[in-house]
Design a protein around this motif. Structure first.
Motif, PDB file in Angstrom:
ATOM      1  N   ASN A 145     -23.243 -82.031  31.241  1.00 56.84           N
ATOM      2  CA  ASN A 145     -23.226 -80.628  31.663  1.00 56.84           C
ATOM      3  C   ASN A 145     -24.574 -80.116  32.147  1.00 56.84           C
ATOM      4  O   ASN A 145     -25.621 -80.622  31.753  1.00 56.84           O
ATOM      5  CB  ASN A 145     -22.716 -79.757  30.511  1.00 56.84           C
ATOM      6  CG  ASN A 145     -21.230 -79.972  30.297  1.00 56.84           C
ATOM      7  OD1 ASN A 145     -20.452 -79.970  31.250  1.00 56.84           O
ATOM      8  ND2 ASN A 145     -20.842 -80.227  29.068  1.00 56.84           N
ATOM      9  N   SER A 165     -26.828 -81.138  39.435  1.00 52.14           N
ATOM     10  CA  SER A 165     -27.316 -81.148  40.815  1.00 52.14           C
ATOM     11  C   SER A 165     -26.711 -82.303  41.609  1.00 52.14           C
ATOM     12  O   SER A 165     -26.307 -83.324  41.042  1.00 52.14           O
ATOM     13  CB  SER A 165     -28.840 -81.256  40.818  1.00 52.14           C
ATOM     14  OG  SER A 165     -29.208 -82.473  40.226  1.00 52.14           O
ATOM     15  N   GLU A 217     -30.782 -74.770  48.152  1.00 54.65           N
ATOM     16  CA  GLU A 217     -30.225 -74.003  47.046  1.00 54.65           C
ATOM     17  C   GLU A 217     -31.361 -73.456  46.179  1.00 54.65           C
ATOM     18  O   GLU A 217     -32.056 -74.218  45.505  1.00 54.65           O
ATOM     19  CB  GLU A 217     -29.319 -74.873  46.159  1.00 54.65           C
ATOM     20  CG  GLU A 217     -28.628 -74.061  45.066  1.00 54.65           C
ATOM     21  CD  GLU A 217     -28.069 -74.893  43.911  1.00 54.65           C
ATOM     22  OE1 GLU A 217     -28.733 -75.854  43.501  1.00 54.65           O
ATOM     23  OE2 GLU A 217     -26.985 -74.543  43.421  1.00 54.65           O
ATOM     24  N   THR A 234     -30.794 -80.822  28.582  1.00 56.47           N
ATOM     25  CA  THR A 234     -31.854 -80.662  27.583  1.00 56.47           C
ATOM     26  C   THR A 234     -32.329 -79.211  27.404  1.00 56.47           C
ATOM     27  O   THR A 234     -32.477 -78.760  26.259  1.00 56.47           O
ATOM     28  CB  THR A 234     -33.032 -81.603  27.947  1.00 56.47           C
ATOM     29  OG1 THR A 234     -32.559 -82.951  27.833  1.00 56.47           O
ATOM     30  CG2 THR A 234     -34.242 -81.385  27.054  1.00 56.47           C
ATOM     31  N   THR A 237     -28.530 -85.740  40.977  1.00 58.47           N
ATOM     32  CA  THR A 237     -28.146 -86.506  39.781  1.00 58.47           C
ATOM     33  C   THR A 237     -26.751 -87.095  39.969  1.00 58.47           C
ATOM     34  O   THR A 237     -26.498 -88.243  39.599  1.00 58.47           O
ATOM     35  CB  THR A 237     -28.176 -85.605  38.513  1.00 58.47           C
ATOM     36  OG1 THR A 237     -29.437 -84.940  38.455  1.00 58.47           O
ATOM     37  CG2 THR A 237     -27.983 -86.404  37.245  1.00 58.47           C
TER      38      THR A 237
END
Ligand code: NAP
Length: 518
Positions: free
Chosen positions: A156, A234, A400, A185, A237
């Motif tokens: 998430n 993102s 973004e 994190t 990732t």
């Protein structure tokens, strides 16, 4: 030193022995928690999901799992004041926290109802009617869904530590698949508090939920074709994970919800004085400021008919001037902090990039006045509105700024705005704000393939509208292209993502007996 967050794996709490990463309060910079997964036995996590969590969940029927979700949602609801306190440390105001915490709990309730209403008894879900495969009708085919016997890894993003977990967990539970939750994190301490309560509640069987705080190490090396990755974060990732051998070679299912340059389109009919003009301005300003603009669904591009640009900018500026930035615990504050100073720097960098094609018309990315907080220590930023002056450049459609930032972009015709919207390369959501049904229909036809959801906002639905930025559990959340190409939510469809569809072929009696009355 703040406490190390424990991971919940293989039936017990695991605390990493190293120093880990220190996470600080977004508004005050006080240390909140340390995060690390060093030394965690990833193989044991995956095995526990497969051998304990999955089988235990599937010993329950669909109906029992739907009831368990209801119990769980009610339990979390009774604990939510603790989550609100923790959520404030992420920079979230009470209103922001409600979106995450109450939104997550409500989503769990909705999935419980979906299960109760739309799923049968037992553990096999029929899909559509049986279809005759021969002239005599003695041989039929019917699709069925059964739960994957593997593990569902749920990765998430930082911006919704509660909703992000629950919107994935609820359909997985209904399907009968165990979850390994991996929070981002910076806000993992909020997710960890909720998981602690989920485990303590006993609403779900042991192994149905595990939690990994910190990196995943080599966990994906243990994943195969019956496992699933549900990713939110993102695009970069997502792209890296999509290239992992688990996905490319072993066909682990992979769903991605990523960034998006969502747009809102004001209709030519909706000039100043119309209800739609007011709705558009309110919606754009709200999307810029809720969660300090850190929403995957926020309006990054506001398309305005050329003759209405000046009016739209001054109305937006007037609204944004009223935003009170500061410590989210303060009653008078209407916009809190970004999640971290790092994130604020990222957003400032993105604004710099956007300024190659647009000019600042409201707010200063480097300066902000704050209430009850030190603007140097906290990750604060003023809402920033830009106006595009070079329509040929790509930045407004590609960069973004994951913060309180939006760009007003002028357009002339339906074809023009459809082309501009498509330059975002696929979005989670768009909105069309107009009372002219011909305009709305034309824009829908031209832009729907680029969007997972479209809000058609006008005076008639405004009273009940859930807004541009709110994914609803009953409706699809996801989008093509840049938005990740995935799909979440959407009621029963979300449950099916955690299941295999199999075509059964046989005699009508045998197929009906296997599938049941469903
Ligand atoms: P991110 O940096 O991509 O991180 C997302 C998640 O991936 C985090 O849990 C992160 O963990 C994890 N991760 C990072 N590297 C990984 C790796 N090598 N292997 C496995 N997991 C890894 O994104 P973010 O900064 O948290 O979130 C902001 C972005 O998410 C924005 O671009 C936003 O648009 C997008 N977003 C999209 C949606 C949607 O529904 N489409 C919703 C919310 C946000 P660590 O934090 O531990 O690194």
């Amino acid at each position: 030193m703040p406490e190390m967050l424990a991971s919940y794996v293989a039936g017990s709490w695991y605390t990493a022995p190293d120093a880990g990463v220190v996470v600080v309060d977004a508004a005050t910079a006080e240390p909140v928690a340390r995060v690390s997964s060093q030394g965690l036995d990833t193989r044991a996590v995956v095995e526990h999901a497969r051998r304990a969590g999955g089988p235990a969940l599937r010993r329950m029927s669909f109906q029992e799992r739907a009831a368990a979700l209801k119990t769980l949602a009610a339990h979390l609801d009774s604990k939510k004041s603790e989550y609100y306190e923790l959520s404030a440390a992420t920079g979230a105001t009470r209103r922001d926290s409600a979106v995450d915490i109450d939104g997550g709990i409500a989503t769990t309730f909705v999935f419980s109802s979906v299960g109760k209403r739309e799923l049968p008894e037992g553990n096999i879900l029929g899909d559509g009617d049986a279809v005759a495969m021969g002239k005599e009708g003695t041989f039929v085919g019917r699709h069925v869904y059964t739960a994957l016997p593997g593990a569902a890894l749920q990765i998430n993003a930082f911006n919704f530590p509660v909703w992000g977990m629950l919107e994935k967990l609820a359909p997985a539970v209904l399907a009968g698949m165990p979850s390994i939750v991996k929070p981002a994190t910076p806000t993992a301490y909020v997710t960890a508090a909720v998981v602690r309560d989920i485990v303590a509640s006993g609403a779900l069987p042991e192994g149905a939920v595990q939690l990994v705080c910190g990196g995943l190490g080599d966990l994906l090396d243990h994943f195969g074709g019956q496992d699933l990755i549900a990713f939110t974060g993102s695009a970069s990732t997502a792209s890296m994970l999509r290239g992992h051998a688990a996905v490319t070679t072993r066909a682990t299912r992979f769903n991605a919800e990523t960034d998006s340059l969502n747009c809102s389109i004001l209709g030519p009919d909706a000039g100043p004085g119309t209800e739609e003009f007011g709705l558009f301005v309110k919606e754009v300003a709200r999307e810029m400021t809720v969660k300090a603009g850190q929403k995957c669904t926020a309006i990054r591009r506001a398309f305005v008919p050329q003759p209405l640009v000046d009016d739209a900018i001054s109305a937006l500026r007037e609204r944004l001037d009223r935003v009170v930035v500061g410590n989210p615990r303060s009653e008078s504050v209407t916009m809190g902090a970004l999640v971290s100073l790092h994130q604020r720097d990222e957003v400032r960098g993105a604004v710099d990039a956007l300024r190659r094609s647009a000019q600042l018309v409201s707010g200063d990315p480097e300066q902000v006045e704050t209430i009850d907080a030190d603007p140097q220590r906290g990750a604060f930023m003023a809402p920033v509105l830009l106006a595009c002056r070079d329509l040929d450049r790509s930045e407004p459609h590609e960069v973004e700024a994951f913060g309180p930032v939006s760009t007003v972009i002028p357009y002339t015709t339906v074809d023009d705005v459809a082309g501009l919207a498509a330059r975002g390369n696929g979005s989670l959501v768009g909105s069309i704000v107009s009372h002219d049904t011909t305009f709305v229909r034309d824009v829908v036809l031209a832009t729907a393939p680029h969007h997972g959801r479209l809000l058609l906002l006008d005076r008639d639905c405004a009273g009940e509208s859930t807004g541009h930025g709110t994914p609803m559990p009953q409706l699809v959340h996801g989008g093509p292209g840049r938005a990740g190409g995935g799909e979440e939510l959407g009621g029963l469809r979300a449950v099916k993502h955690y299941m295999q569809r199999t075509a059964l072929q046989g005699s009508p009696a045998v197929v009906a007996a296997v599938v049941g009355a469903a």
